[in-house]
Design an enzyme around this catalytic site. Structure first.
Site, PDB file in Angstrom:
ATOM      1  CB  ILE A 195      -0.947  -0.012   1.219  1.00  0.00           C
ATOM      2  CG1 ILE A 195      -2.008  -1.116   1.054  1.00  0.00           C
ATOM      3  CG2 ILE A 195      -1.626   1.349   1.396  1.00  0.00           C
ATOM      4  CD1 ILE A 195      -2.846  -1.353   2.285  1.00  0.00           C
ATOM      5  CD  GLU A 196       2.250   3.605   3.778  1.00  0.00           C
ATOM      6  OE1 GLU A 196       2.613   4.647   3.195  1.00  0.00           O
ATOM      7  OE2 GLU A 196       1.321   3.590   4.603  1.00  0.00           O
ATOM      8  CB  THR A 197       6.523   2.189  -1.580  1.00  0.00           C
ATOM      9  OG1 THR A 197       6.916   0.977  -0.906  1.00  0.00           O
ATOM     10  CG2 THR A 197       6.688   3.369  -0.643  1.00  0.00           C
ATOM     11  CE1 TYR A 240      -2.123   2.863   4.810  1.00  0.00           C
ATOM     12  CE2 TYR A 240      -2.082   1.922   7.011  1.00  0.00           C
ATOM     13  CZ  TYR A 240      -1.451   2.185   5.817  1.00  0.00           C
ATOM     14  OH  TYR A 240      -0.159   1.773   5.625  1.00  0.00           O
TER      15      TYR A 240
END
Length: 401
Positions: free
Chosen positions: A129-131, A311
């Site tokens: 999800i982050e990168t 999230y």
């Protein structure tokens, strides 16, 4: 998450003429004013062990970045129907990519899981999800972004402290100045750690003598796992489950042991048995007409990584799908309209006026505040599912500013 400021307010605080700084190089910063900010910052940096040469090199030629202004307005977890948000984050493409990464890094994941006790699928999910599992490349100058926000006194003193922590990272030689790239808000590397999180949680898992969250995957995975362990992750405990409640259910119930939930007729949506031990909170992210979940302390730990229910649910759903579990079964309401950030803050302020305890006014509706909402819903004769709605705001007379 970030406190919202209007574009004009933040532009004035930055010393940038509004409407003239959409792209880098087109801003007209008040250079003397920024120099004054740096002069005031230097004693604090020196007190943290920053050498003058490091300080000067970090800010050489630097001016505030006007693009940060518009970036503060982007909060994807707010307003958007939560089901649509989760489906977009836990996409089929991201599920398949995560499964490939699980195979590629199986040995490292096993070692990380063994050392830190954190579920590998949760780590993979956040990485994705982050990168996009390291595929997304940081493009923002971390020092410039943090200096922009710190000078604007945005969420003061948070970003000022993050800027000082970033200078410590440079001073200690963890990364060179030109490679210190991150998000517009200063989150760095594949785990998107803020500088203070890097200092507290980043680890050298590969044994090469550096804590490299930018390019070293074992360090990336272990650093995220260390964060979760330090934040209270309970090994062997699930984040929670989708559940179904009986037709005559008393929605005022919100916290109980798994055994008590079973006695109240709450059942797992997949037909499995609830755990014999442990406690859980009943959570309706889009109200009683949508999916229901029993969430554990590990769900709360996920929220500490990014303080958003949407999230955390997206992380949990992506992790479950990668491990082979079914998607969320209950349908999301078609008329789901999550409150905006401004509406949530207005609701928080109104509840505080009525004597309810509110930890902050950042628009985050935590589980304690959802219990307060249940109490108000009971008083108004509404269904007490703890879900904040515009109808509740109307009954309370809560108005956005």
């Amino acid at each position: 998450m970030l406190r919202h400021l209007s574009v004009l307010t933040l532009a004035i605080a930055l010393g940038i003429l509004p409407g003239r700084a959409a792209a880098e190089g087109s801003s007209r910063p008040d250079k003397p004013n920024f120099n004054f900010f740096l002069q005031a910052l230097w004693p604090e940096a020196e007190a943290r062990g920053i050498a003058r040469a490091t300080f000067d090199a970090a800010f050489a030629g630097l001016v505030p970045d006007a693009r940060v202004i518009s970036a503060t307005r982007g909060q994807p977890e707010y307003g958007k129907p939560i089901g649509a948000y989760i489906n977009s984050v836990a996409s089929q493409a991201r599920i398949e990519a995560g499964i490939r990464k699980a195979s590629q890094w199986a040995e490292a994941l096993a070692a990380v899981e063994q050392k830190f006790g954190v579920d590998r699928w949760i780590i993979l999910s956040i990485w994705g999800i982050e990168t996009s599992y390291g595929g997304d490349k940081d493009r923002w100058d971390v020092i410039r972004s943090l200096a922009t926000l710190a000078k604007a006194r945005y969420r003061e003193p948070y970003f000022r402290n993050e800027l000082l922590a970033a200078l410590v990272i440079l001073q200690q030689g963890h990364i060179s100045r030109d490679r210190m790239l991150g998000s517009w808000a200063g989150a760095m590397g594949q785990p998107q750690f803020m500088p203070s999180s890097f200092m507290d949680y980043a680890v050298d898992f590969s044994g090469d003598g550096r804590r490299d969250i930018w390019t070293n995957v074992p360090d990336v995975l272990a650093s995220m796992a260390n964060y979760f362990r330090q934040q209270g992750w309970r090994p062997g405990s699930a984040w929670g489950f989708e559940v179904a409640v009986p037709k005559d259910f008393d929605y005022r119930s919100s916290r109980a042991s798994f055994q008590d939930w079973a006695k109240l007729g709450v059942r797992r949506a997949d037909g499995g048995a609830l755990p014999d031990t442990g406690d859980a909170i009943l959570f309706f992210p889009s109200g009683a007409s949508g999916p229901a979940f029993l969430v554990t302390e590990n769900f709360v730990v996920i929220k500490r990584y990014n303080n958003s229910d949407a999230y955390a649910l997206a992380v949990a759903q992506l992790a479950d799908r990668m491990r082979g579990l079914s998607p969320i079964r209950a349908a999301w309401p078609r008329d789901d309209r999550q409150l905006s950030r401004e509406q949530r803050i207005a609701l928080q302020r109104k509840l505080a006026e009525l004597g309810y305890h509110v930890r902050d006014f950042d628009g985050r509706i935590d589980f304690d505040l959802r219990d307060s909402i249940r109490d108000v819903q009971v008083k108004f004769g509404m269904l007490a599912d703890g879900h904040p709605t515009t109808a509740l705001m109307d009954r309370l007379g809560a108005r956005t500013r």
